[in-house]
Design a protein around this motif. Structure first.
Motif, mmCIF file in Angstrom:
data_model
loop_
_atom_site.group_PDB
_atom_site.id
_atom_site.type_symbol
_atom_site.label_atom_id
_atom_site.label_comp_id
_atom_site.label_asym_id
_atom_site.label_seq_id
_atom_site.Cartn_x
_atom_site.Cartn_y
_atom_site.Cartn_z
ATOM 1 N N CYS A 31 0.825 -1.208 0.000
ATOM 2 C CA CYS A 31 0.000 0.000 0.000
ATOM 3 C C CYS A 31 0.861 1.261 0.000
ATOM 4 N N VAL A 32 1.932 1.238 0.764
ATOM 5 C CA VAL A 32 2.842 2.390 0.836
ATOM 6 C C VAL A 32 3.496 2.624 -0.529
ATOM 7 N N LYS A 33 3.897 1.539 -1.191
ATOM 8 C CA LYS A 33 4.515 1.664 -2.522
ATOM 9 C C LYS A 33 3.542 2.266 -3.524
ATOM 10 N N LYS A 34 2.263 1.897 -3.418
ATOM 11 C CA LYS A 34 1.264 2.452 -4.335
ATOM 12 C C LYS A 34 1.131 3.957 -4.147
ATOM 13 N N VAL A 35 1.154 4.408 -2.896
ATOM 14 C CA VAL A 35 1.080 5.849 -2.626
ATOM 15 C C VAL A 35 2.315 6.543 -3.193
ATOM 16 N N GLU A 36 3.483 5.983 -2.931
ATOM 17 C CA GLU A 36 4.728 6.604 -3.392
ATOM 18 C C GLU A 36 4.811 6.647 -4.915
ATOM 19 N N THR A 37 4.301 5.614 -5.570
ATOM 20 C CA THR A 37 4.286 5.591 -7.033
ATOM 21 C C THR A 37 3.376 6.685 -7.583
ATOM 22 N N GLU A 57 -4.929 0.282 6.204
ATOM 23 C CA GLU A 57 -4.092 -0.912 6.405
ATOM 24 C C GLU A 57 -3.066 -0.697 7.513
ATOM 25 N N ILE A 58 -2.469 0.494 7.563
ATOM 26 C CA ILE A 58 -1.478 0.781 8.597
ATOM 27 C C ILE A 58 -2.138 0.771 9.978
ATOM 28 N N ASN A 59 -3.320 1.370 10.074
ATOM 29 C CA ASN A 59 -4.025 1.376 11.359
ATOM 30 C C ASN A 59 -4.435 -0.028 11.786
ATOM 31 N N LYS A 60 -4.824 -0.866 10.824
ATOM 32 C CA LYS A 60 -5.164 -2.261 11.144
ATOM 33 C C LYS A 60 -3.938 -2.980 11.698
ATOM 34 N N THR A 71 4.730 4.261 15.390
ATOM 35 C CA THR A 71 5.249 3.895 14.076
ATOM 36 C C THR A 71 4.162 4.101 13.030
ATOM 37 N N CYS A 72 2.944 3.690 13.367
ATOM 38 C CA CYS A 72 1.814 3.872 12.453
ATOM 39 C C CYS A 72 1.589 5.355 12.177
ATOM 40 N N ALA A 73 1.596 6.149 13.222
ATOM 41 C CA ALA A 73 1.387 7.587 13.081
ATOM 42 C C ALA A 73 2.460 8.212 12.208
ATOM 43 N N ARG A 74 3.708 7.785 12.404
ATOM 44 C CA ARG A 74 4.826 8.326 11.616
ATOM 45 C C ARG A 74 4.686 7.972 10.145
ATOM 46 N N LYS A 75 4.346 6.700 9.858
ATOM 47 C CA LYS A 75 4.179 6.261 8.472
ATOM 48 C C LYS A 75 3.060 7.047 7.783
ATOM 49 N N ILE A 76 1.922 7.172 8.465
ATOM 50 C CA ILE A 76 0.771 7.880 7.892
ATOM 51 C C ILE A 76 1.111 9.347 7.670
ATOM 52 N N LYS A 81 2.028 13.840 4.094
ATOM 53 C CA LYS A 81 2.847 15.006 3.741
ATOM 54 C C LYS A 81 3.264 14.930 2.270
ATOM 55 N N ALA A 82 3.617 13.727 1.815
ATOM 56 C CA ALA A 82 4.013 13.568 0.419
ATOM 57 C C ALA A 82 2.843 13.818 -0.525
ATOM 58 N N VAL A 83 1.670 13.301 -0.159
ATOM 59 C CA VAL A 83 0.472 13.492 -1.003
ATOM 60 C C VAL A 83 0.072 14.967 -1.027
#
Length: 87
Positions: A31-37, A57-60, A71-76, A81-83
């Motif tokens: 999921c993270v790769k899809k966002v970054e792409t 997915e990260i929260n799950k 860690t979840c909060a940091r990833k999200i 921020k990137a989006v």
């Protein structure tokens, strides 16, 4: 190799949990790769939708104990921020 019955059971349980955690982490990474792409291609609509899915997915993963809540909060936060940077 373990000789005690409880130790043998522990080994099996640990293997099961490790497989489950691995599957969940893999799903999050996808999921993270899809966002970054989407961000790399400057596609705001696709990035926003991918971010929504990734956040869920990260929260799950956090609620199941695979990741720590910080860690979840940091990833999200980093993904959001990137989006927001391309919008």
């Amino acid at each position: 190799m373990a000789n005690i019955k409880s130790a043998k059971k522990r080994i099996l349980v640990n293997e099961t949990k490790a497989a489950r955690n691995k599957a969940i982490k893999s799903k999050v990474k996808t999921c993270v790769k899809k966002v970054e792409t989407a961000v790399a291609h400057k596609d705001a609509a696709a990035a926003a939708e991918a971010l929504r899915v990734a956040t869920i997915e990260i929260n799950k993963a956090g609620s199941k104990g695979v990741y720590h809540k910080n860690t979840c909060a940091r990833k999200i936060s980093r993904l959001a921020k990137a989006v927001n940077g391309i919008a």
